[in-house]
Design a protein around this motif. Structure first.
Motif: not given
Length: 1640
Positions: A186-192, A195-206, A315-320
């Motif tokens: 996600v960090t190297i490839a990036g997104s338009t 949209t897909f940030s490292a913070e969002k994926w960290q929230a997913v795994y949390t 709760q913060a991850a679900m909000k993200v």
């Protein structure tokens, strides 16, 4: 490139090779030792003497326990495949050394090995990520980011789906590595739009960690579900969409779990971290003292604090992720309800009495009902009533048995089913919400999948005495299937590819894939019905069968499992992977190729196979909730529920690739046996794993092996591990060698490394290799002309390889591919990158030069335009006040108005024409789009209908196959009974004869007794009869005695043979053990031999590279010598020029002296003249002018002399500098040559020594191998002879004894009963045969109809495939047309630019021609002037001679000196004029030469431009021809498309006609069944009539046989009615109508 070794390294390496170092393998690990040389015969065979390096002790050990060690250079090698000696100890030593240096990642050929460091090292950061960005695998150190970068690079270059599969035990760090992989991509490839940030994926795994992880005996935070992370990439390589699919959730962990383990983390987070308002709403102000589910708050305060922090983070991850507050509140309500259900508990009454099933504590149940939004009565009825809501009762008797079994469940089991169902629905909803936050509608090109599953789990590893559970068996089974996939990709596919390409490798017999453990779990049955047959089936299928059988239990389940997969009698336990345990209801299963034996506890496993309707009520209970936030969430999900609900979650999505994956997974559940078994709970486990593997198999797989370093470290809690990791405890950095060895053996890493080293892992198609690497051979590129289609690709590749000068052993030519050794392709890629960089640099330089020239040309054009504008402005100022000019400026615009109006009208007409064209094109495009949409929708509809029909046909064909097999079995039984009947009939005839004889003898005896008193003659017969009886008894005793003696001797022989057989069996076992040891030794020696060969090949490749370098060095040396010779020649030339300059300087100096003398003379003469003739001012001025000219000439000559002197000095300095450089170059060159010669000599000597050693060693190993093979052949011959002796002895005796025993067991009464029964049953055979013939005819017609329908379906599929191919070809041709159109436009623009350049060049050429003409004219004029000057010169010379003569005459005649001086001045003036004319002539000649050269250059440039224009015209014509060809191909494709549509229409008509025929056939089949029914009724009537007649004729004994015949007729009738009912279920309403119309 190889680095030059230092003298210390060379000395250390020589010392290492001088003393042979080995590893001594023992139970505690391995130790370094030195192998000592001993005299032959001093040690027993198979023993070697070693000296341990640790204490220096001498030991005699088996040679099998010794493995060769690698030099210290390989201690921390980055790739295990580069080890010089590849063995288990060397691999573990390298891993241990790297792990001790905190290097946890290691390459293992194409795979990656990661050892879990327990603590989190600081090697995962964004800075480290950017270090791996864009790099190749060979350019970076081993890291998990390198695997992600390699997969991402392959995805971009090949446009093929990639997948990364993580394998290993539980707690080995698979989930953490999965997170690192996703964050890197996600960090190297990036997104338009980011949209897909490292913070969002960290929230997913949390979130996933909270809801799907728990604490187990092996891991403090273990994943309890499997999931696939799918990242979809667009054309630019950015992340366009993402999704997560989860499966195999361990939902029963909510209610039941092993002792010492916890439930899911979210319960503890919620109980510790909820605020006061949420606690009040959830009724968490006080907790229950005991909970039936074991969910209790954590007792430690630090655990509570940590859980509270995690809840805030959750709760913060679900909000993200965009989960609103109301949606979060719904989650907490359901989780609270589950807790309150556990607190409520259930009564322990009789499971058969539903009225006793209720809650134990109703107040907690009331709280659960309130949180779920329903009443207590609704909740109680949903849990303790057995009819599922909203479901219809099943028609199948088997499923009814399942429901009945579920109805017998206890109240506690119903409550647990409800809680697990609620949590499963909640988890599925959570995954849907996560995918909602990750989905995107952008177009995606290909995907990258990351697979993470729970690892291997063995309670014994954690020192637990309990057996493993069914859930742990499911997770181990999933890991076993992934290991099987690794084996297939690494071994099976590679060997098959080598076999297809005719490549022979000296590989050992690889161990076959030991899939017995997988087969013991999931081996399917070939029959659809769940009947008990003798066919072997796996544990999952047996569990389902035992759950359906009334008397099924765990004992029968394990008994059947051991009968299929357990060791047979007399078989050693090493040939099976399933063993019995000492404990009751326990068994042992060998995972990871038999290296990890897990003991399972099978108690209560049948409950997992029983469908409990309470779990299905959970979804309807949540959808019918009175709380809108709960019902709204689950109603939205329930609308799209599919057959995969409850098994695979996360199949929602809008992207094309996500829908494709979902369709693939659904197909796994709807095809074949899965369509029948998809409702089974046990079979769903296999289907989920099948779906997972089918998804992964469609991509290129990268494997990551995660290893567990130490089992003791994992039993601590997570907090303790973090504290120990921060303190840097060295105990955690130590490896458990036994555990590491078992993991290496289980993963087959050594075999994978060996086939990677010995084989050709990299391969490319011939054309692809040539297109990719022809840049390294420019001369071949010029030869082939950059054509991508070559007639003989193999020959072209061979020429390319010859030009690349590769080592012969580094590649192999297959039939269609080129195979490379490991590392060869990477070197070629590096050379290609270097050559590409060089070419791009040259191209950039050419572009920069072209742009600079264009800019200069533009500046010149601007300068000319500016001058033109200035000139026009000057002219305008001059005519500004002229009246005619004013009139002209007034009238000129009026004249142009008419012209502009005509032009505007023409442009308007052109615009209207183009608009019409555009509208027509848009209309056609819209029509084509509508047609394509309509066709696509039609194709999807047809494919869906086809899939439904296929599923229906498959189920019908399976039922038909079962019925056919049943019919064949019955026919076989009938034939067996007929044969028995014939045999019994013969026996009955014999028995009747014996009975008649006995009756006659008895009547004779009775008659003899009656007539004894009256007739004395009867006494004689009486005596004969007594004598016969005595003889008979004596013969009977004698035969009995002989039989007993013979039986005793046979028994003794049998015991003797048994003893001999046991001895031979023991000998055979010993021989097998010795053979195994010899095989092991042979494999070890072969591995060492292969390592030596690889090392030799490496040395040869190194020598080859050194020879290439030597050749390159020799070439450079020759070039340097040539440069030296050139410089020497140049120096000699400069010396000659210097001498010439010195001579010229001396001559000029002499001329200067002469001029000075002349000047002095002239001064003297001037003084004389001034003194003598002061009146002649004119002559004086002339003389002064001449003097000034001469002085200027003298100054110019002095300046020239100074310049020449400076040039000479500079040349001398350059000469000295060159001489010094030559001396230094000669010295360095000689030093380099000496060092290279020494190095090459040393390498040659070392290689020769090693070659000699290797040859000796190879000869010894070959002799040993031949000896072992001879011994093996001798033992095999002995074994075969012993087996033949055992098998051929006393076979006839046993057969005779068996016949005697069978003959003595025949009874007369049973034979009589069977004979009467078969006699009475004979009259009904013809009718049965007729019925069977009619049934076979009807089945044949049905089978023919089904076959024709399948054929039409196959043709429809072929047509669909052709349509898709046509559409793809059409799209490709359209793209090619557009590309050619763009190329044509580019060429036209280039031609226009070239035309403009050509015009400018022609203008310049014309100007140059005119200039040259003018110059020629000028030259001709100058030549005329030169001729006139020559004439004047001749005249002047004549005058000069005359004047000289006159001067002499005057001197002789003593004329005045003034006249002489004037004449001399005239002479000098004429000489200067003559010299001036000479210089003018030389200048004109040089000018003429330059003009001629310019003229030649202009003509060459004009010819070049003309040739370029011709080439452009030819290229344009070729493009036009290609356009015409493409248009013709488009027309042909359109014709083919029309033909395909016509064929499709015809096939649809054929399908309709076949359906009508099928309906008519079904109607005929119904008619046939009706006729069979009528025949049955007629048969029954005839049988009743025949029964009446038989009652009138026969006696009462024959009525029994009639009743038996009636029973058989009733059985045939029921069998036919059952077949009739099964065929009725396959027919539809249309066939019924047709059958009614056909009936008379």
């Amino acid at each position: 490139d190889f680095q030059v070794k230092t003298e210390e390294q060379i000395a250390a390496e020589k010392a290492w090779y001088g003393t042979e170092k080995v590893w001594l393998v023992h139970k505690d690990g391995f130790s370094l030792a030195t192998l000592l040389k001993t005299e032959p015969g001093s040690l027993p065979e198979g023993k070697v003497k070693i000296r341990l390096e640790s204490d220096g002790s001498l030991l005699d050990v088996d040679e099998d326990d010794v493995e060769k060690a690698n030099p210290p250079l390989f201690d921390r090698v980055e790739d295990l495949s580069s080890l010089q000696y590849l063995n288990e100890s060397s691999v573990m030593h390298s891993l241990r050394q790297r792990y001790g240096g905190n290097l946890i990642h290691t390459h293992a050929g194409p795979n990656m090995v990661v050892i879990n460091p327990i603590s989190a090292p600081s090697m995962y950061s964004e800075k480290v990520m950017h270090m791996f960005k864009g790099c190749r695998r060979e350019d970076t150190a081993p890291h998990i980011y390198g695997v992600a970068q390699s997969a991402y690079r392959n995805l971009l270059t090949t446009r093929q789906d990639q997948s990364i599969v993580l394998l290993g035990k539980s707690g080995s760090g698979k989930t953490i590595n999965c997170q690192h992989l996703v964050q890197y991509l996600v960090t190297i490839a990036g997104s338009t739009g980011k949209t897909f940030s490292a913070e969002k994926w960290q929230a997913v795994y949390t979130i996933l960690e909270a809801f799907g992880n728990s604490s187990t005996s092996m891991n403090g935070n273990a994943s309890r579900f499997s999931h696939i992370v799918s990242l979809d990439f667009d054309q630019a390589g950015q992340v366009a969409s993402a999704s997560i699919q989860t499966m195999l959730l361990e939902k029963l962990r909510v209610t039941r779990r092993p002792e010492g383990e916890s439930t899911f983390n979210v319960f503890y987070y919620m109980m510790a971290g909820a605020d006061s308002s949420l606690k009040t709403e959830l009724h968490f102000n006080h907790f229950a003292e005991n909970c039936a589910f074991g969910i209790i708050p954590q007792p430690k305060s630090e655990d509570k604090q940590r859980a509270s922090q995690q809840f805030t983070k959750l709760q913060a991850a679900m909000k993200v992720l965009g989960i609103s507050g109301e949606e979060q509140r719904a989650f907490w309500l359901v989780l609270g309800a589950i807790y309150h259900l556990g607190a409520a508990g259930a009564t322990k009454g009789n499971p058969e009495q539903d009225r006793l099933k209720q809650f134990a504590r109703h107040e907690w149940a009331q709280k659960a009902a309130y949180l779920l939004g329903c009443t207590l009565e609704e909740l109680s009825s949903s849990i303790f009533k057995h009819q599922a809501k909203g479901t219809l009762p099943r028609a199948s008797s088997i499923r009814q048995g399942t429901d009945d079994a579920a109805g017998e469940a206890s109240a506690m089991e119903c409550l647990e089913a409800m809680a697990s169902g609620l949590y499963s629905e909640l988890f599925t909803l959570l995954v849907s919400l996560i995918n909602r936050a990750l989905k995107s509608s952008q177009h995606s090109l290909c995907s990258l999948l990351i697979v993470d599953t729970p690892g291997f789990q063995n309670p014994r590893l954690a020192k637990r005495e309990r057996g493993a559970t069914f859930e742990e068996l499911c997770h181990n089974y999933t890991q076993e299937r992934l290991q099987t996939l690794f084996y297939q990709r690494t071994f099976v596919q590679e060997l098959e590819r080598y076999k297809e390409e005719n490549i022979e490798l000296p590989l050992d017999d690889m161990e076959p894939n030991t899939s017995l453990s997988v087969a013991a779990v999931d081996q399917a049955s070939s029959q659809v019905r769940t009947l008990r047959t003798d066919e072997a089936r796996g544990l999952l299928w047996l569990m389902e069968e035992e759950a359906l059988q009334p008397g099924g239990s765990e004992d029968t389940l394990l008994g059947r499992l051991f009968s299929y997969y357990g060791p047979a009698e007399g078989e050693s336990k090493g040939h099976t992977l399933l063993l019995k345990s000492e404990r009751l209801h326990h068994f042992l299963l060998g995972h990871s190729h038999g290296t990890d034996w897990v003991e399972y506890d099978a108690r209560g496993w049948l409950s997992h196979a029983k469908q409990n309707p309470v779990s299905t009520n959970a979804g309807s209970l949540l959808q019918d909730s009175q709380k809108k936030n709960i019902s709204g969430l689950f109603m939205s999900r329930g609308g799209g529920a599919t057959i995969l609900s409850g098994s695979i979650a996360g199949l929602e999505g809008v992207s094309q690739l996500t829908l494709r994956r979902a369709t693939s997974m659904r197909k796994t559940f709807t095809t074949g046996v899965a369509a029948v078994k998809k409702k089974s709970l046990c079979i769903q486990i296999k289907l989920q794993v099948d779906a997972l593997l089918d998804t992964v198999r469609r991509s290129r797989v990268h494997f990551v092996h995660c290893l567990l370093p130490n089992a003791d470290a994992l039993r601590a809690g997570r907090g303790e591990l973090e504290a120990q990791g921060e303190s840097g405890d060295s105990g955690l950095m130590q490896l458990d060698v036994a555990l590491l060895r078992s993991q290496l053996r289980g993963s087959k890493l050594l075999d994978a490394l060996r086939i990677y080293r010995q084989g050709y892992p990299d391969h490319m198609v011939f054309s692809e290799f040539r297109r990719r690497f022809d840049v390294l051979a420019p001369h071949l590129t010029k030869k082939l002309g950059r054509n991508y289609i070559v007639k003989d690709e193999k020959r072209a590749v061979e020429e390319l390889l010859e030009s690349l000068d590769l080592e012969k052993s580094s590649y192999h030519m297959g039939l269609s591919r080129l195979f490379f050794r490991a590392g060869t392709l990477a070197k070629l890629e590096e050379q290609r990158d270097e050559q590409t960089r060089h070419n791009i640099t040259l191209f950039q330089a050419a572009c920069s030069g072209y742009l600079a020239r264009q800019a200069f040309k533009k500046r010149k054009t601007h300068d000319l335009a500016i001058r033109c504008i200035q000139k026009n402005i000057k002219k305008n100022k001059g005519v500004k006040g002229w009246p005619w000019w004013k009139l002209f400026t007034t009238v000129r615009p009026l004249i142009e108005v008419q012209l502009t109006e005509e032009q505007i009208r023409g442009k308007d007409e052109e615009i209207q024409h183009l608009k019409g064209k555009l509208e027509k094109t848009e209309k056609e495009r819209n029509e084509l789009r509508l047609n394509s949409d309509r066709l696509e929708s039609r194709i999807t509809e047809l494919s869906a209908e086809l899939a439904d029909e296929r599923n229906t046909g498959e189920s019908a064909s399976q039922l038909l196959e079962t019925e056919t097999s049943e019919r064949l079995r019955l026919e076989k039984d009938m034939k067996d009974l007929q044969a028995k009947f014939d045999l019994m009939k013969k026996q009955m005839e014999c028995m009747e004869m014996e009975v008649m004889e006995a009756r006659l003898i008895r009547t004779a005896e009775l008659n003899g007794d009656m007539d004894d008193d009256d007739d004395d003659a009867g006494g004689e017969w009486r005596l004969k009869y007594d004598r016969a009886i005595r003889e008979t008894e004596f013969t009977k005793k004698r035969l009995q005695q002989e039989f007993e003696d013979k039986l005793e001797t046979e028994q003794q022989n049998k015991r003797h043979l048994e003893r001999r057989l046991t001895d031979l069996q023991a000998d055979s076992d010993e021989v097998q053990r010795s053979v195994q040891q010899l095989k092991k030794k042979c494999s070890r020696l072969t591995a060492e031999l292969q390592d030596t060969k690889l090392h030799l090949e490496g040395q040869q490749s190194r020598n080859h590279d050194l020879e290439k370098k030597q050749r390159k060095f020799d070439l450079e040396q020759n070039q340097a010598q040539d440069e030296v010779l050139r410089e020497k020649n140049l120096r000699e030339k400069l010396c000659r020029e210097r001498d010439m300059m010195t001579g010229e300087l001396f001559s000029l100096h002499m001329e200067l002296c002469a001029v000075q003398l002349k000047v002095e003379q002239l001064d003297a003469e001037l003084q004389d003249l001034s003194s003598q003739e002061s009146k002649d001012e004119a002559s004086l001025s002339k003389t002064k002018k001449t003097l000034r000219d001469l002085e200027a000439k003298v100054k110019d000559q002095e300046e020239e002399l100074d310049e020449q002197a400076g040039t000479i000095q500079m040349l001398e300095q350059a000469k000295l500098r060159l001489e010094m450089e030559m001396v230094s170059l000669r010295q360095t060159h000689s030093k380099d040559i000496e060092s290279k010669d020494e190095e090459v000599e040393e390498i040659r000597q070392s290689c020769s020594k090693k070659l000699k050693q290797m040859e000796v060693q190879l000869e010894e190993e070959y002799d040993d191998k031949q000896k072992v093979l001879r011994e093996r052949r001798e033992l095999e011959t002995k074994l075969l002879s012993a087996q033949d002796q055992v098998g051929c002895r006393d076979v006839e005796t046993e057969k005779r004894l068996r016949k005697d025993l069978k003959r003595t067991k025949v009874l007369l009464a049973d034979a009589q009963i069977m004979l009467d029964h078969m006699k009475n049953n004979a009259p009904s055979k013809r009718e049965t045969a007729q019925l069977k013939n009619q049934l076979e005819e009807s089945e044949f017609t049905c089978a023919a109809a089904v076959k024709s329908r399948k054929g039409m379906e196959i043709e429809i599929e072929d047509l669909h495939i052709q349509m898709e191919d046509v559409v793809k070809v059409k799209m490709s041709l359209e793209e090619q047309v557009s590309r050619l159109q763009r190329e044509k436009n580019d060429l036209q623009s280039r031609m226009e630019e070239d035309q403009e350049d050509m015009n400018e060049l022609m203008k310049k050429h014309k100007a140059a021609v005119s200039q040259s003409a003018r110059d020629l004219a000028q030259i001709s004029d100058l030549q005329a002037q030169l001729e006139e000057a020559m004439k004047e010169k001749q005249e002047i010379q004549d005058k000069l001679q005359s004047l000289q003569s006159q001067l002499e005459f005057q001197e002789q005649s003593m004329v005045e000196k003034s006249l002489v001086s004037r004449q001399e001045a005239k002479i000098r003036e004429l000489e200067t004029k003559l010299e001036y004319e000479r210089t003018q002539i030389k200048r004109l000649e040089s000018l003429t030469g330059r003009l001629k050269e310019n003229l030649e250059k202009m003509t060459e440039e004009r010819d070049h431009r003309g040739n370029g224009e011709n080439r452009e015209k030819e290229q344009n014509k070729r493009i036009q021809r290609q356009m015409r060809d493409i248009k013709e191909e488009m027309a042909e494709l359109s014709k083919k498309e029309a033909e395909a549509s016509r064929k499709k229409h015809e096939l649809e008509m054929d399908i309709e006609s076949l359906e009508a025929a099928n309906q008519s056939l079904q109607a005929d089949l119904k008619l046939a069944f009706k006729r069979i029914g009528d025949l049955q009724a007629a048969i029954e009537d005839e049988m009743v009539d025949s029964d009446g007649d038989d009652d009138l004729v026969n006696n009462g004994d024959e009525s029994d046989t009639d009743s038996e015949v009636e029973d058989r007729v009733d059985g045939v009738k029921s069998w036919l009615s059952k077949n009739k009912g099964s065929t009725k279920t396959l027919s539809d309403e249309g066939s019924l109508k047709n059958s009614r119309s056909v009936l008379p």
